[in-house]
Design a protein around this motif. Structure first.
Motif, PDB file in Angstrom:
ATOM      1  N   GLN A 223      85.459  95.229  52.958  1.00 21.33           N
ATOM      2  CA  GLN A 223      86.349  96.361  52.728  1.00 21.33           C
ATOM      3  C   GLN A 223      87.066  96.098  51.417  1.00 21.33           C
ATOM      4  OE1 GLN A 223      88.883  96.989  56.123  1.00 21.33           O
ATOM      5  NE2 GLN A 223      87.258  97.904  57.344  1.00 21.33           N
TER       6      GLN A 223
ATOM      7  N   GLN B 178      89.722  93.300  50.630  1.00 24.44           N
ATOM      8  CA  GLN B 178      90.819  93.488  51.572  1.00 24.44           C
ATOM      9  C   GLN B 178      90.489  92.897  52.930  1.00 24.44           C
ATOM     10  OE1 GLN B 178      91.791  97.611  52.679  1.00 24.44           O
ATOM     11  NE2 GLN B 178      93.936  97.152  52.228  1.00 24.44           N
ATOM     12  N   ARG B 179      89.202  92.934  53.280  1.00 25.68           N
ATOM     13  CA  ARG B 179      88.788  92.388  54.571  1.00 25.68           C
ATOM     14  C   ARG B 179      87.325  91.986  54.497  1.00 25.68           C
ATOM     15  NH1 ARG B 179      87.642  95.721  60.109  1.00 25.68           N
ATOM     16  NH2 ARG B 179      87.275  93.958  61.501  1.00 25.68           N
TER      17      ARG B 179
ATOM     18  N   GLU C 188      80.650  87.181  54.815  1.00 24.21           N
ATOM     19  CA  GLU C 188      81.205  85.981  55.450  1.00 24.21           C
ATOM     20  C   GLU C 188      80.263  84.803  55.250  1.00 24.21           C
ATOM     21  OE1 GLU C 188      83.474  85.397  59.567  1.00 24.21           O
ATOM     22  OE2 GLU C 188      81.297  85.501  59.841  1.00 24.21           O
TER      23      GLU C 188
ATOM     24  N   ARG D 258      89.342  87.106  51.908  1.00 22.56           N
ATOM     25  CA  ARG D 258      90.358  88.117  51.609  1.00 22.56           C
ATOM     26  C   ARG D 258      91.164  87.676  50.386  1.00 22.56           C
ATOM     27  NH1 ARG D 258      93.933  92.070  53.642  1.00 22.56           N
ATOM     28  NH2 ARG D 258      96.120  91.649  53.167  1.00 22.56           N
TER      29      ARG D 258
END
Length: 401
Positions: free
Chosen positions: A300, A331-332, A340, A346
């Motif tokens: 995100q 942001q995420r 990941e 972040r």
């Protein structure tokens, strides 16, 4: 207020707080009597020709019709109206309203009801009977009826739909009499080019409106649709509910886009269409009954500019010191995602992808969309005061139905 769906929804209730006005427009050709008298001193035996002199001024049209009429005539046989039906559950009444008298007045609120919708489409393959339209026009419908340009009604079946690009393909019986629309090149468009919208707004078939290309590559995320991946053509040609799925054409009668969005309320007059180059590729995948694969990273992102970062860093209460550069700020990071796995965090700022600068999230997503699933994609990331090189392998975007 943004109207995401341009299809008309017909329900057995009165529309509240809205009124539909019908505007009849006509096209006026060049007219008026023009005459010129030329007094010449001639011998008595001379014969003055009586045939009119043909003007040679380029301002005088050689045809009684405008270029809009000629362009619309080329595409009109391929433009169709699409009517849909689906069964939906009735909304239950408030328990306080379940008085026997009210039940007799309003009927039993339990059970289901038939909901009708309406949009437009354009034939892209006459032999196979393939019609291109918007995904939201045929979303979760039980039946599809297609009205051809000659008024013939035929049953249609949804072959495939892609909610990410809001495109769908409907199949109808193919025939020699069916006409496919000529497809243009949306990459050749320039701001200021003529734009002609066709379709069935409010169920009014064979409607044509004229405008220009107001802007190109308008990112749909900036319009409030985070679940889409589209760079849209913006136009001031009138697009209304029911135009969804209909063609946007150029001055030479070629389809350059598929109408999909309209801005209603204050500031109305903004319409948006999906570029035909994108629609052509998506339709090729959908026509075989397959799903469109969209690579994704699992991030995100929000845009960050150097100025915004400096303002943040001057704030003594700032929770995070940001790199003072332009880029896409993470942001995420979604769990179990390619991002990941690649080690993104972040607060990271993505400033480059595959040796190309990333000034904002839209440019990163555009490059990701052009990548292949599983193909390594190099990223340049700023984390704190360090610049890192990471490699990420996009995965297929999960389908949500």
């Amino acid at each position: 207020m943004w109207v995401r769906v341009c299809s008309v929804l017909l329900v057995p209730l009165l529309w509240l707080g809205s009124a539909v006005g019908l505007v009849v427009a006509w096209e006026a050709g060049w007219g008026g009597d023009e005459s010129a008298a030329l007094a010449l001193e001639m011998p008595a035996t001379a014969v003055v020709p009586t045939s009119p002199v043909v003007p040679t001024s380029p301002l005088v049209p050689t045809s009684p019709h405008s270029f809009v009429a000629d362009a619309a005539r080329a595409v009109a046989p391929a433009v169709v109206r699409i009517d849909t039906e689906r069964e939906v559950a009735r909304q239950p009444f408030d328990p306080a309203l379940l008085d026997p008298l009210l039940r007799d007045l309003f009927g039993d609120p339990s059970g289901s009801m038939r909901e009708r919708g309406q949009g437009s489409g354009v034939v892209i393959d006459a032999g196979k009977g393939l019609v291109l339209t918007n995904a939201h026009v045929v979303d979760q419908v039980d039946s599809v009826e297609v009205t051809l340009a000659d008024g013939l009604h035929v049953d249609g079946a949804v072959v495939g739909a892609d909610s990410v690009t809001d495109l769908a393909v409907v199949k109808i019986p193919g025939s020699r009499d069916l006409r496919a629309a000529p497809l243009g090149d949306s990459e050749a468009l320039e701001v200021g080019d003529w734009a002609i919208a066709m379709g069935s707004p409010y169920g009014l078939e064979r409607t044509v409106t004229l405008g220009i290309v107001s802007s190109l590559h308008r990112n749909i995320n900036s319009l409030g649709f985070a679940d889409k991946r589209l760079d849209l053509i913006q136009t001031d040609a009138a697009i209304n509910p029911g135009n969804s799925g209909g063609p946007l054409i150029n001055a030479t009668g070629e389809v350059i886009g598929i109408n999909t969005l309209v801005r209603s309320g204050p500031g109305a007059g903004l319409g948006f269409a999906i570029p035909i180059n994108l629609a052509r590729g998506v339709a090729a995948q959908l026509s075989t009954g397959g799903q469109v694969v969209h690579p994704y990273l699992g991030l995100q992102l929000v845009p960050l500019t150097a100025r915004r970062a400096r303002d943040n860093n001057r704030d003594p209460d700032a929770l995070l010191q940001l790199p003072e550069r332009d880029g896409a700020l993470v942001q995420r990071v979604l769990p179990a995602s390619p991002a990941e796995t690649a080690g993104l965090r972040r607060g990271d700022l993505v400033v480059g992808v595959a040796d190309q600068p990333v000034p904002d999230p839209a440019s990163l997503l555009e490059r990701v969309e052009r990548s292949s699933v599983g193909e390594p994609l190099p990223l340049t990331v700023v984390r704190g005061q360090r610049e890192l090189s990471l490699t990420i392998k996009p995965a297929a975007l999960p389908h949500t139905g």
